[in-house]
Design an enzyme around this catalytic site. Structure first.
Site, PDB file in Angstrom:
ATOM      1  N   ARG A  69       3.232 -86.428  -8.240  1.00 15.02           N
ATOM      2  CA  ARG A  69       3.729 -85.192  -7.609  1.00 15.02           C
ATOM      3  C   ARG A  69       5.202 -85.338  -7.249  1.00 15.02           C
ATOM      4  O   ARG A  69       5.935 -84.368  -7.176  1.00 15.02           O
ATOM      5  CB  ARG A  69       2.891 -84.828  -6.376  1.00 15.02           C
ATOM      6  CG  ARG A  69       3.358 -83.553  -5.671  1.00 15.02           C
ATOM      7  CD  ARG A  69       2.266 -82.867  -4.847  1.00 15.02           C
ATOM      8  NE  ARG A  69       1.531 -83.780  -4.007  1.00 15.02           N
ATOM      9  CZ  ARG A  69       2.010 -84.350  -2.886  1.00 15.02           C
ATOM     10  NH1 ARG A  69       3.238 -84.073  -2.484  1.00 15.02           N
ATOM     11  NH2 ARG A  69       1.269 -85.166  -2.189  1.00 15.02           N
ATOM     12  N   TYR A 122      12.640 -59.435 -14.110  1.00 16.20           N
ATOM     13  CA  TYR A 122      11.325 -59.739 -14.664  1.00 16.20           C
ATOM     14  C   TYR A 122      10.234 -59.205 -13.721  1.00 16.20           C
ATOM     15  O   TYR A 122      10.363 -59.302 -12.504  1.00 16.20           O
ATOM     16  CB  TYR A 122      11.211 -61.256 -14.836  1.00 16.20           C
ATOM     17  CG  TYR A 122       9.868 -61.712 -15.329  1.00 16.20           C
ATOM     18  CD1 TYR A 122       9.491 -61.488 -16.640  1.00 16.20           C
ATOM     19  CD2 TYR A 122       8.981 -62.348 -14.475  1.00 16.20           C
ATOM     20  CE1 TYR A 122       8.245 -61.909 -17.085  1.00 16.20           C
ATOM     21  CE2 TYR A 122       7.737 -62.765 -14.921  1.00 16.20           C
ATOM     22  CZ  TYR A 122       7.374 -62.534 -16.225  1.00 16.20           C
ATOM     23  OH  TYR A 122       6.146 -62.937 -16.671  1.00 16.20           O
ATOM     24  N   ASP A 201      18.695 -66.206 -13.229  1.00 16.34           N
ATOM     25  CA  ASP A 201      17.585 -66.422 -14.151  1.00 16.34           C
ATOM     26  C   ASP A 201      18.157 -66.269 -15.561  1.00 16.34           C
ATOM     27  O   ASP A 201      18.501 -65.172 -15.990  1.00 16.34           O
ATOM     28  CB  ASP A 201      16.481 -65.379 -13.880  1.00 16.34           C
ATOM     29  CG  ASP A 201      15.279 -65.549 -14.820  1.00 16.34           C
ATOM     30  OD1 ASP A 201      15.436 -66.140 -15.900  1.00 16.34           O
ATOM     31  OD2 ASP A 201      14.185 -65.063 -14.459  1.00 16.34           O
ATOM     32  N   LYS A 226       9.561 -69.799 -22.381  1.00 24.00           N
ATOM     33  CA  LYS A 226      10.222 -68.995 -23.416  1.00 24.00           C
ATOM     34  C   LYS A 226      10.990 -69.904 -24.392  1.00 24.00           C
ATOM     35  O   LYS A 226      10.364 -70.710 -25.052  1.00 24.00           O
ATOM     36  CB  LYS A 226      11.105 -67.940 -22.754  1.00 24.00           C
ATOM     37  CG  LYS A 226      10.413 -67.193 -21.590  1.00 24.00           C
ATOM     38  CD  LYS A 226       9.193 -66.390 -22.029  1.00 24.00           C
ATOM     39  CE  LYS A 226       8.276 -65.970 -20.884  1.00 24.00           C
ATOM     40  NZ  LYS A 226       8.899 -65.259 -19.790  1.00 24.00           N
TER      41      LYS A 226
HETATM   42  C1  LIG Z   1       8.628 -64.994 -18.445  1.00 28.04           C
HETATM   43  C2  LIG Z   1       9.723 -64.842 -17.463  1.00 28.04           C
HETATM   44  C3  LIG Z   1       9.613 -65.312 -16.155  1.00 28.04           C
HETATM   45  C4  LIG Z   1       8.333 -65.918 -15.613  1.00 28.04           C
HETATM   46  O1  LIG Z   1       8.055 -67.154 -16.188  1.00 28.04           O
HETATM   47  P1  LIG Z   1       6.575 -67.756 -16.354  1.00 28.04           P
HETATM   48  O2  LIG Z   1       6.833 -69.021 -17.078  1.00 28.04           O
HETATM   49  O3  LIG Z   1       5.751 -66.754 -17.101  1.00 28.04           O
HETATM   50  O4  LIG Z   1       6.033 -67.962 -14.979  1.00 28.04           O
HETATM   51  C5  LIG Z   1      10.707 -65.174 -15.322  1.00 28.04           C
HETATM   52  N1  LIG Z   1      11.853 -64.591 -15.737  1.00 28.04           N
HETATM   53  C6  LIG Z   1      11.988 -64.120 -16.985  1.00 28.04           C
HETATM   54  C7  LIG Z   1      13.267 -63.490 -17.393  1.00 28.04           C
HETATM   55  C8  LIG Z   1      10.933 -64.225 -17.891  1.00 28.04           C
HETATM   56  O5  LIG Z   1      11.077 -63.734 -19.134  1.00 28.04           O
END
Ligand SMILES: *Cc1c(COP(=O)(O)O)cnc(C)c1O
Length: 413
Positions: A69, A122, A201, A226
């Protein structure tokens, strides 16, 4: 040691890994273990002192392995490799993008605080800001790409702003936010007792095409599900930035216990070896697809960063901040939901699925899928209409992708 500066893509196969610690294995094994053996009790004591910040690292000392952890070689090496792309001091990998985002928001916000956030964000982030954080007395204040510095400052006037949260390019319209402007907003709202941080982000641009830390951001975050993962086979997230802030993020991660496991870490290291070739091919394909769409009579409008008019403000931001137009292409089809669904239902090679940045091309309908939770008013304001379709372009042969889009468009009407 040689003195050459190697590019990140040249280091993704080896950086941070010492074969001599793993029987000479050329690849980092999966350290599928919960805990690590100390040689002596004294060593265990010293490892803990360092991990819990009770003393500073001695010169050349490496943090010892304690418990998965807190740390694990598959995460630690992955984090060191991720730092190379963004030029970050430190990185922390999480079990999802949402856990990375929610941990950052919980660490830097307290009851009574506010955050400024770019719109749209998002869906999961939108939910966390507008449905979860208010329960802790924290307020979200949205701003759009049309807002000027003065307008954003006016919105923030009576609030105790602690964070400027930015997602750029915005999903699903590819609208760009100026990070330099966001930095200015944060600086103007900061004072002796209160530092306002800018967090970005950067999921939409992967770690390849935009480096927010170089444009004034304090932290950069990813859904590693992604582009970084890139194969639609795992869920993970990452946060990167300067040492002092990352120490806070890492500590909260330790106690929320939302770090990624060794298997996910190992898969992500494997993914990073091909990050540049995958993303480069995806972007090349996207340019071809976007050109095709722009010339098609059944397509009303294409949202693609490679088509921005050169005299526009958006283009100026693009030139300043991005090195590539990316691989996300959205478009308005002529008609409405019926026509959009006809198109989606007739695709043969594209998969009808949410998510993005993977090797296979994906198509979805934001208004009823990823962005169905956004209020009608906001959807209208942001251009997320019933005729909007979002494509994530993969690594297939571009001629096959175009063939697929063409035949599906023919079925519409
Ligand atoms: C998919 C996504 C998230 C969330 O991520 P997860 O891995 O699904 O928890 C956050 N921000 C953006 C821009 C995303 O495309």
């Amino acid at each position: 040691m040689n003195s050459r500066y190697f590019h990140p893509e040249s280091l993704m196969m080896s950086y941070g890994y010492k074969p001599e610690l793993s029987e000479g294995a050329v690849k980092c094994p999966i350290f599928q273990t919960s805990t690590f053996v100390f040689k002596t009790a004294q060593e265990g004591k010293e490892f803990f002192e360092l991990a819990y910040g009770k003393r500073e690292k001695s010169p050349g000392e490496e943090p010892g392995l304690i418990y998965s952890r807190l740390n694990n070689p598959d995460l630690q090496i992955l984090e060191e490799r991720l730092c190379l792309w963004d030029g970050a001091d430190e990185c922390a990998v999480f079990e999802s993008g949402m856990s990375a985002i929610s941990t950052v928001l919980l660490e830097f916000l307290r009851p009574g605080d506010a955050l400024l956030y770019s719109m749209p964000v998002y869906g999961g982030t939108d939910h966390f800001i507008n449905k979860v954080l208010p329960q802790y007395g924290i307020t979200g204040i949205g701003f759009t790409p049309d807002d000027t510095l003065e307008q954003i400052l006016l919105k923030a006037e009576k609030a105790k702003v602690k964070l400027v949260y930015v997602e750029t390019p915005a999903n699903p319209t590819n609208a760009l936010f100026d990070l330099e402007l966001c930095r200015k907003v944060a600086d103007q709202l900061s004072n002796a007792e209160n530092s306002v941080y800018v967090v970005v982000d950067n999921t939409y641009m992967g770690p390849l095409w935009q480096h927010p830390l170089k444009h004034g951001a304090d932290l950069v975050m990813y859904s590693a599900t992604k582009y970084i993962g890139g194969h639609s086979d795992l869920i993970a997230g990452a946060v990167l930035g300067k040492k002092d802030l990352m120490k806070r993020v890492r500590t909260l991660r330790t106690f929320l216990g939302n770090m990624a496991g060794p298997w996910t870490g190992w898969l992500l290291m494997r993914s990073l070896e091909t990050l540049k070739v995958r993303m480069t091919q995806q972007a090349e394909n996207a340019a071809k697809v976007a050109d095709f769409l722009a010339a098609h009579p059944k397509v009303e409008k294409v949202y693609y960063l490679g088509h921005l008019p050169e005299n526009s403000e958006q283009y100026q931001i693009f030139k300043k901040q991005l090195s590539c137009a990316g691989a996300m292409v959205s478009f308005d089809i002529q008609g409405g939901e019926k026509e959009a669904f006809q198109f989606l239902d007739h695709l043969k090679l594209f998969h009808l699925a949410v998510s993005l940045g993977s090797t296979e091309s994906l198509a979805e309908h934001p208004a009823t899928m990823t962005h169905s939770d956004v209020s009608d008013l906001d959807r209208a304001k942001l251009g997320i209409s019933e005729k909007l379709i979002r494509l994530s372009i993969g690594v297939e042969h571009y001629e096959d992708l175009i063939w697929d889009i063409q035949q599906a468009l023919e079925k519409v009407g």
